[in-house]
Design an enzyme around this catalytic site. Structure first.
Site, PDB file in Angstrom:
ATOM      1  N   GLY A 291       0.947  -1.153   0.098  1.00 39.03           N
ATOM      2  CA  GLY A 291       0.003   0.066   0.009  1.00 39.03           C
ATOM      3  C   GLY A 291       0.794   1.134   0.040  1.00 39.03           C
ATOM      4  O   GLY A 291       1.964   1.052  -0.203  1.00 39.03           O
ATOM      5  N   GLY A 292       0.297   2.305   0.164  1.00 35.46           N
ATOM      6  CA  GLY A 292       0.990   3.576   0.286  1.00 35.46           C
ATOM      7  C   GLY A 292       2.319   3.554   1.007  1.00 35.46           C
ATOM      8  O   GLY A 292       3.433   3.775   0.315  1.00 35.46           O
ATOM      9  N   GLU A 293       2.535   3.394   2.258  1.00 36.63           N
ATOM     10  CA  GLU A 293       3.804   3.146   2.797  1.00 36.63           C
ATOM     11  C   GLU A 293       3.762   1.761   3.515  1.00 36.63           C
ATOM     12  O   GLU A 293       4.775   1.506   4.511  1.00 36.63           O
ATOM     13  CB  GLU A 293       3.697   4.111   3.871  1.00 36.63           C
ATOM     14  CG  GLU A 293       3.932   5.726   3.319  1.00 36.63           C
ATOM     15  CD  GLU A 293       3.989   6.729   4.495  1.00 36.63           C
ATOM     16  OE1 GLU A 293       3.917   6.482   5.693  1.00 36.63           O
ATOM     17  OE2 GLU A 293       4.248   7.785   4.153  1.00 36.63           O
ATOM     18  N   GLU A 294       3.197   0.817   2.930  1.00 34.15           N
ATOM     19  CA  GLU A 294       3.332  -0.379   3.439  1.00 34.15           C
ATOM     20  C   GLU A 294       3.980  -1.438   2.656  1.00 34.15           C
ATOM     21  O   GLU A 294       3.826  -1.443   1.237  1.00 34.15           O
ATOM     22  CB  GLU A 294       1.955  -1.166   4.134  1.00 34.15           C
ATOM     23  CG  GLU A 294       1.305  -0.220   4.976  1.00 34.15           C
ATOM     24  CD  GLU A 294       0.049  -0.779   5.317  1.00 34.15           C
ATOM     25  OE1 GLU A 294      -0.404  -2.071   4.781  1.00 34.15           O
ATOM     26  OE2 GLU A 294      -0.827  -0.195   6.193  1.00 34.15           O
TER      27      GLU A 294
END
Length: 86
Positions: free
Chosen positions: A6-9
């Site tokens: 995900g975005g920052e995952e």
């Protein structure tokens, strides 16, 4: 194998690695990043959730446990590693 989730995952898959070994890898990554210098003295940290696939467990359940562990690491003060055994 590491993939952006995900975005920052990110998800890191460690084959043939028990929970304790995966926690050690996550702690090593956390430590390396904490010591890394970035442009403009930006500091970066990792809040990691670690889970081990149980026999017969679905990948969705594994990811859910890892996600729960990651949020526990974040709410516990960030820059931490939390594990969720099966």
């Amino acid at each position: 194998l590491a993939i952006r989730w995900g975005g920052e995952e990110f998800v890191v898959v460690l084959r043939d690695t028990a929970l304790d070994g995966a926690v050690n890898v996550a702690e090593s990554l956390r430590g390396i990043l904490a010591k890394t210098s970035f442009i403009d003295e930006i500091e970066a940290t990792i809040s990691a959730g670690v889970a081990e696939l149980a026999h017969g467990e679905s990948v969705a359940a594994l990811v859910e446990r890892g996600d729960e562990a990651m949020y526990a690491a974040k709410s516990g003060g960030r820059n931490r590693v939390e594990a969720r055994p099966h």
